[in-house]
Write a protein that holds these residues in place. Structure first.
Motif, PDB file in Angstrom:
ATOM      1  N   ALA A 180       0.837  -1.201   0.000  1.00 25.67           N
ATOM      2  CA  ALA A 180       0.000   0.000   0.000  1.00 25.67           C
ATOM      3  C   ALA A 180       0.870   1.249   0.000  1.00 25.67           C
ATOM      4  O   ALA A 180       0.565   2.235  -0.685  1.00 25.67           O
ATOM      5  CB  ALA A 180      -0.925  -0.009   1.216  1.00 25.67           C
ATOM      6  N   GLN A 181       1.962   1.222   0.745  1.00 25.59           N
ATOM      7  CA  GLN A 181       2.885   2.353   0.749  1.00 25.59           C
ATOM      8  C   GLN A 181       3.477   2.585  -0.639  1.00 25.59           C
ATOM      9  O   GLN A 181       3.588   3.717  -1.105  1.00 25.59           O
ATOM     10  CB  GLN A 181       3.998   2.113   1.771  1.00 25.59           C
ATOM     11  CG  GLN A 181       3.517   2.150   3.208  1.00 25.59           C
ATOM     12  CD  GLN A 181       4.536   1.613   4.188  1.00 25.59           C
ATOM     13  OE1 GLN A 181       5.522   0.995   3.809  1.00 25.59           O
ATOM     14  NE2 GLN A 181       4.307   1.835   5.477  1.00 25.59           N
ATOM     15  N   TYR A 182       3.843   1.497  -1.296  1.00 22.94           N
ATOM     16  CA  TYR A 182       4.391   1.610  -2.655  1.00 22.94           C
ATOM     17  C   TYR A 182       3.359   2.192  -3.621  1.00 22.94           C
ATOM     18  O   TYR A 182       3.657   3.121  -4.381  1.00 22.94           O
ATOM     19  CB  TYR A 182       4.868   0.246  -3.144  1.00 22.94           C
ATOM     20  CG  TYR A 182       5.084   0.201  -4.632  1.00 22.94           C
ATOM     21  CD1 TYR A 182       6.170   0.858  -5.214  1.00 22.94           C
ATOM     22  CD2 TYR A 182       4.202  -0.469  -5.468  1.00 22.94           C
ATOM     23  CE1 TYR A 182       6.360   0.854  -6.586  1.00 22.94           C
ATOM     24  CE2 TYR A 182       4.381  -0.488  -6.838  1.00 22.94           C
ATOM     25  CZ  TYR A 182       5.465   0.167  -7.391  1.00 22.94           C
ATOM     26  OH  TYR A 182       5.646   0.161  -8.751  1.00 22.94           O
TER      27      TYR A 182
ATOM     28  N   ALA B  22       6.056  11.120  -3.135  1.00 15.71           N
ATOM     29  CA  ALA B  22       6.273   9.753  -3.601  1.00 15.71           C
ATOM     30  C   ALA B  22       7.535   9.174  -2.987  1.00 15.71           C
ATOM     31  O   ALA B  22       7.555   8.017  -2.539  1.00 15.71           O
ATOM     32  CB  ALA B  22       6.375   9.730  -5.130  1.00 15.71           C
ATOM     33  N   HIS B  23       8.591   9.981  -2.935  1.00 19.31           N
ATOM     34  CA  HIS B  23       9.864   9.528  -2.381  1.00 19.31           C
ATOM     35  C   HIS B  23       9.702   9.095  -0.927  1.00 19.31           C
ATOM     36  O   HIS B  23      10.264   8.068  -0.507  1.00 19.31           O
ATOM     37  CB  HIS B  23      10.888  10.663  -2.486  1.00 19.31           C
ATOM     38  CG  HIS B  23      12.249  10.286  -2.002  1.00 19.31           C
ATOM     39  ND1 HIS B  23      13.145   9.590  -2.775  1.00 19.31           N
ATOM     40  CD2 HIS B  23      12.875  10.511  -0.818  1.00 19.31           C
ATOM     41  CE1 HIS B  23      14.262   9.400  -2.089  1.00 19.31           C
ATOM     42  NE2 HIS B  23      14.119   9.942  -0.905  1.00 19.31           N
ATOM     43  N   ARG B  24       8.931   9.848  -0.186  1.00 23.91           N
ATOM     44  CA  ARG B  24       8.734   9.536   1.235  1.00 23.91           C
ATOM     45  C   ARG B  24       8.090   8.165   1.403  1.00 23.91           C
ATOM     46  O   ARG B  24       8.506   7.373   2.256  1.00 23.91           O
ATOM     47  CB  ARG B  24       7.868  10.618   1.883  1.00 23.91           C
ATOM     48  CG  ARG B  24       7.730  10.501   3.374  1.00 23.91           C
ATOM     49  CD  ARG B  24       7.124  11.764   3.956  1.00 23.91           C
ATOM     50  NE  ARG B  24       5.690  11.861   3.708  1.00 23.91           N
ATOM     51  CZ  ARG B  24       4.758  11.334   4.505  1.00 23.91           C
ATOM     52  NH1 ARG B  24       5.119  10.678   5.595  1.00 23.91           N
ATOM     53  NH2 ARG B  24       3.484  11.480   4.235  1.00 23.91           N
ATOM     54  N   TRP B  25       7.102   7.866   0.569  1.00 16.37           N
ATOM     55  CA  TRP B  25       6.413   6.580   0.689  1.00 16.37           C
ATOM     56  C   TRP B  25       7.247   5.441   0.111  1.00 16.37           C
ATOM     57  O   TRP B  25       7.253   4.331   0.658  1.00 16.37           O
ATOM     58  CB  TRP B  25       5.036   6.665   0.034  1.00 16.37           C
ATOM     59  CG  TRP B  25       4.103   7.496   0.851  1.00 16.37           C
ATOM     60  CD1 TRP B  25       3.743   8.791   0.642  1.00 16.37           C
ATOM     61  CD2 TRP B  25       3.447   7.094   2.054  1.00 16.37           C
ATOM     62  NE1 TRP B  25       2.905   9.232   1.620  1.00 16.37           N
ATOM     63  CE2 TRP B  25       2.697   8.208   2.503  1.00 16.37           C
ATOM     64  CE3 TRP B  25       3.401   5.920   2.789  1.00 16.37           C
ATOM     65  CZ2 TRP B  25       1.922   8.165   3.661  1.00 16.37           C
ATOM     66  CZ3 TRP B  25       2.640   5.866   3.940  1.00 16.37           C
ATOM     67  CH2 TRP B  25       1.908   6.977   4.366  1.00 16.37           C
TER      68      TRP B  25
ATOM     69  N   ALA C 176      11.789   1.759  -7.553  1.00 16.24           N
ATOM     70  CA  ALA C 176      11.265   3.116  -7.738  1.00 16.24           C
ATOM     71  C   ALA C 176      12.163   4.134  -7.064  1.00 16.24           C
ATOM     72  O   ALA C 176      12.427   5.216  -7.615  1.00 16.24           O
ATOM     73  CB  ALA C 176       9.842   3.206  -7.182  1.00 16.24           C
ATOM     74  N   LEU C 177      12.647   3.805  -5.878  1.00 13.63           N
ATOM     75  CA  LEU C 177      13.532   4.710  -5.141  1.00 13.63           C
ATOM     76  C   LEU C 177      14.848   4.881  -5.893  1.00 13.63           C
ATOM     77  O   LEU C 177      15.381   5.997  -6.008  1.00 13.63           O
ATOM     78  CB  LEU C 177      13.774   4.139  -3.747  1.00 13.63           C
ATOM     79  CG  LEU C 177      14.286   5.072  -2.662  1.00 13.63           C
ATOM     80  CD1 LEU C 177      13.316   6.219  -2.423  1.00 13.63           C
ATOM     81  CD2 LEU C 177      14.506   4.286  -1.372  1.00 13.63           C
TER      82      LEU C 177
END
Length: 230
Positions: free
Chosen positions: A104-106, A125-128, A143-144
């Motif tokens: 869910a975070q992704y 987005a980066h934070r999650w 993604a990161l």
């Protein structure tokens, strides 16, 4: 609903209902044996009974099932089993993310990275992505890594990018395996050039069907053979 937006999250929905519900590799997202309501919802969804599945996911979500919160959110966002409800879908997706469900975070981060249903916000987005990646979520790791490589949502940092590509590669992601191989082939950015390691990463990606990785594997194999003492 915008077709591109629906397509963008449809894959996440499929992962949420099929893979997360049944694949033990996602240990924090799997069904608990006592979570009968969510089990019934998954069964109905897989049987194509979307209306029933949506109602069952809603009831299970209201009782605190993270998987149900996520799957109910995705059905609301995609308009499956009833009309789409974007605000309600985002609320339930955020609730699952806040409950520390890594997928869910992704997905929540991806919404902000892609600008789906929300204004694009790469920093959010980066934070999650970071929260999910720090717990071993492979897609979030990739993604990161992409964000660090591009300087999107964070300062550009090739060393950090490589570290996250390597983690995702070790988690089996084909794209990350290819990119990790390219880092080792090129060297620099804190990575010592090593053609043997590069070849191994290309081989791993090639084994998953990446034709470019197969070509790289063959090229490095030939180069390493030429380098052998005669």
């Amino acid at each position: 609903m915008n077709t591109a937006r629906r397509a963008g999250l449809a894959a996440a929905l499929a992962i949420g209902l099929s893979t997360l519900a049944l694949n033990a590799a996602h240990a924090d997202n799997t069904l608990k044996p006592t979570d009968l309501a969510t089990q019934n919802a998954v069964a109905d969804y897989n049987a194509g009974n979307f209306g029933a599945a949506r109602s069952e996911f809603r009831r299970a979500a209201q009782k605190g099932s993270r998987l149900a919160e996520f799957n109910y959110a995705m059905m609301l966002l995609n308009g499956e089993g009833g009309a789409a409800d974007i605000p309600e879908g985002k609320k339930w997706l955020r609730r699952a993310a806040d409950a520390n469900m890594t997928h869910a975070q992704y997905v929540y981060g991806k919404m902000y990275d892609d600008g789906q249903f929300v204004e694009k916000d790469p920093a959010e987005a980066h934070r999650w992505f970071l929260r999910a990646a720090s717990q071993g979520h492979v897609q979030a790791e990739l993604a990161l890594a992409n964000q660090f490589l591009d300087g999107r949502g964070t300062a550009r940092d090739n060393e950090q990018a490589f570290n996250w590509y390597k983690k995702a590669a070790e988690g089996g992601d084909m794209t990350a395996q290819y990119v990790a191989g390219s880092f080792y082939e090129r060297g620099g950015d804190g990575v010592e050039r090593n053609l043997n390691v590069a070849r191994a990463y290309y081989a791993a990606a090639a084994a998953q069907g990446d034709p470019a990785a197969k070509l790289k594997y063959l090229q490095l194999s030939a180069e390493l053979e030429r380098q052998k003492p005669q």
